[in-house]
Design an enzyme around this catalytic site. Sequence first.
Site, mmCIF file in Angstrom:
data_model
loop_
_atom_site.group_PDB
_atom_site.id
_atom_site.type_symbol
_atom_site.label_atom_id
_atom_site.label_comp_id
_atom_site.label_asym_id
_atom_site.label_seq_id
_atom_site.Cartn_x
_atom_site.Cartn_y
_atom_site.Cartn_z
ATOM 1 N N HIS A 53 0.459 -1.328 -0.558
ATOM 2 C CA HIS A 53 0.052 -0.266 0.103
ATOM 3 C C HIS A 53 0.929 1.340 -0.074
ATOM 4 O O HIS A 53 1.673 1.062 1.124
ATOM 5 C CB HIS A 53 -1.094 -0.048 1.314
ATOM 6 C CG HIS A 53 -1.737 -1.152 1.078
ATOM 7 N ND1 HIS A 53 -2.429 -1.570 2.071
ATOM 8 C CD2 HIS A 53 -2.693 -1.843 0.049
ATOM 9 C CE1 HIS A 53 -3.387 -2.120 1.907
ATOM 10 N NE2 HIS A 53 -3.712 -2.534 0.770
ATOM 11 N N ALA A 54 0.827 2.351 -0.767
ATOM 12 C CA ALA A 54 2.291 3.182 -1.422
ATOM 13 C C ALA A 54 1.585 3.887 -0.254
ATOM 14 O O ALA A 54 3.608 4.397 0.222
ATOM 15 C CB ALA A 54 1.351 3.566 -2.295
ATOM 16 N N ARG A 55 1.219 4.689 0.736
ATOM 17 C CA ARG A 55 1.160 5.433 1.690
ATOM 18 C C ARG A 55 2.002 4.844 3.175
ATOM 19 O O ARG A 55 1.926 5.740 3.760
ATOM 20 C CB ARG A 55 -0.165 6.054 2.410
ATOM 21 C CG ARG A 55 -1.551 4.984 3.056
ATOM 22 C CD ARG A 55 -2.636 5.266 2.478
ATOM 23 N NE ARG A 55 -3.750 4.022 2.941
ATOM 24 C CZ ARG A 55 -4.953 4.614 3.181
ATOM 25 N NH1 ARG A 55 -5.048 5.604 2.691
ATOM 26 N NH2 ARG A 55 -6.075 3.562 3.619
ATOM 27 N N GLU A 56 1.847 3.785 2.599
ATOM 28 C CA GLU A 56 2.630 2.603 4.254
ATOM 29 C C GLU A 56 3.791 3.038 3.885
ATOM 30 O O GLU A 56 5.108 1.724 4.004
ATOM 31 C CB GLU A 56 2.197 1.546 4.204
ATOM 32 C CG GLU A 56 0.601 2.074 4.607
ATOM 33 C CD GLU A 56 -0.022 0.604 4.393
ATOM 34 O OE1 GLU A 56 0.119 -0.855 4.389
ATOM 35 O OE2 GLU A 56 -1.252 0.110 4.202
ATOM 36 N N ARG A 111 -3.123 4.595 -2.169
ATOM 37 C CA ARG A 111 -3.013 3.282 -1.049
ATOM 38 C C ARG A 111 -3.011 2.717 -2.503
ATOM 39 O O ARG A 111 -1.743 1.049 -2.510
ATOM 40 C CB ARG A 111 -4.535 2.934 -0.653
ATOM 41 C CG ARG A 111 -4.697 1.348 -0.164
ATOM 42 C CD ARG A 111 -5.777 1.269 0.531
ATOM 43 N NE ARG A 111 -6.221 -0.311 0.961
ATOM 44 C CZ ARG A 111 -6.124 -0.694 1.641
ATOM 45 N NH1 ARG A 111 -5.804 0.075 2.224
ATOM 46 N NH2 ARG A 111 -6.509 -1.849 1.964
ATOM 47 N N ASN A 128 -3.248 -5.434 -2.229
ATOM 48 C CA ASN A 128 -3.494 -6.897 -0.834
ATOM 49 C C ASN A 128 -5.067 -7.294 -1.226
ATOM 50 O O ASN A 128 -5.514 -7.784 -0.304
ATOM 51 C CB ASN A 128 -3.250 -5.952 0.223
ATOM 52 C CG ASN A 128 -2.634 -7.301 1.207
ATOM 53 O OD1 ASN A 128 -1.779 -8.663 0.973
ATOM 54 N ND2 ASN A 128 -3.287 -7.334 2.325
ATOM 55 N N ARG A 129 -5.335 -7.149 -1.973
ATOM 56 C CA ARG A 129 -7.012 -7.979 -2.729
ATOM 57 C C ARG A 129 -7.252 -8.200 -3.455
ATOM 58 O O ARG A 129 -8.103 -9.151 -4.480
ATOM 59 C CB ARG A 129 -8.194 -6.829 -2.298
ATOM 60 C CG ARG A 129 -7.875 -6.428 -0.925
ATOM 61 C CD ARG A 129 -8.714 -6.871 0.039
ATOM 62 N NE ARG A 129 -8.669 -5.903 1.705
ATOM 63 C CZ ARG A 129 -7.958 -5.136 2.392
ATOM 64 N NH1 ARG A 129 -6.173 -5.878 1.317
ATOM 65 N NH2 ARG A 129 -8.343 -4.243 3.031
ATOM 66 N N HIS A 184 3.070 -3.722 6.907
ATOM 67 C CA HIS A 184 2.044 -2.690 6.208
ATOM 68 C C HIS A 184 2.651 -1.617 8.097
ATOM 69 O O HIS A 184 3.306 -1.796 8.217
ATOM 70 C CB HIS A 184 1.083 -3.265 6.407
ATOM 71 C CG HIS A 184 0.552 -3.866 5.019
ATOM 72 N ND1 HIS A 184 -0.488 -3.412 4.195
ATOM 73 C CD2 HIS A 184 0.735 -5.029 4.824
ATOM 74 C CE1 HIS A 184 -0.304 -4.482 3.295
ATOM 75 N NE2 HIS A 184 0.109 -5.043 3.150
ATOM 76 N N GLU A 260 0.970 -5.098 11.173
ATOM 77 C CA GLU A 260 0.479 -3.415 11.178
ATOM 78 C C GLU A 260 1.758 -3.321 11.954
ATOM 79 O O GLU A 260 1.785 -3.527 13.204
ATOM 80 C CB GLU A 260 -0.688 -3.403 11.219
ATOM 81 C CG GLU A 260 -1.875 -4.028 10.743
ATOM 82 C CD GLU A 260 -1.877 -3.438 8.800
ATOM 83 O OE1 GLU A 260 -1.022 -2.516 8.495
ATOM 84 O OE2 GLU A 260 -2.726 -4.180 8.065
#
Length: 299
Positions: A53-56, A111, A128-129, A184, A260
């Site tokens: 996820h790009a923002r992480e 994201r 991730n889906r 994540h 996470e």
Amino acid sequence: MSSWFHKYHGYDSHVHFLHRLAAAHPSVSRGIHLFGRSGPWENPAIVFFGTAHAREWISTMVAEYIAYSLLSESHVDADIKHALDSFDFYIFPVVNPDGLVYSQTKRRMWRKNRQAQNGTSCVGRDLNRNWDIHWGQNGGSSASPCHGTYRGQNAFDAPETRALAMELEDINERQGIRLFIDWHAFGQLVMHPYGYSCNKSLPPFSATAWLAGELAEAMRKVHGTKYKSGTACNLLYATSGDSADFVFEVLGADYAYTVELRPGRLDQRGFRLPENEIMETAEEAWGGVKHMLNLIHHY
């Protein structure tokens, strides 16, 4: 090189850092592939993902810190040397490069990837889906192209997940996958399968569930940051089509987790973890990984 972990960096700088890291340790590193004295492709594999996820952004730094620590500590720490001699490590710090660049240059909270789609101006799939494991089931993703958890039109129709799955399948066929962690942010959670159903659980006395608790506790011991462990669905929400379920159930890895990182779920900073917490977050992740490496020699 340790100063690298004091701030966030652009994608091109990440590529340069990884090249420098590999060049500094040519006998045990070929880019994202780290190995010990027996040479590459000889031992069971350990695989780490970052930045699905790009923002992480913190997940990129953590994956790189693990690679840096494995290489820099192997000549002074007998346990780390033993781990490199016992496992092959495959570390992918940025599995969503286009999304990361967009998050850093255009829209901080982006994201998904940046895949264009026919019939809509909305862009991107949630990587991730998009894995072929109970894809699109149980409300664990969205069918709307504009939604943040858009799963795509079919499993593996994102080039990133398709390429990663092919790589994982090759690794698994050649060596077997002992441990997989997809890093994540955020929430301070160590999540084991299953994500796609809150009604399905691991068998009683599962080593996979037990090791999730061990990882959470080992991470806490480094700086006192509390992590919870449990099934992904029950700790967070349903996540059909995610990487950890695919690696665990389809490929048959011994241990597979989604972690996470900082901050906690109620922390208003959310995905904007400040730079002065990069190093501590990376240190506690590395502390957890070192503990797991010692344990999985025996279980």
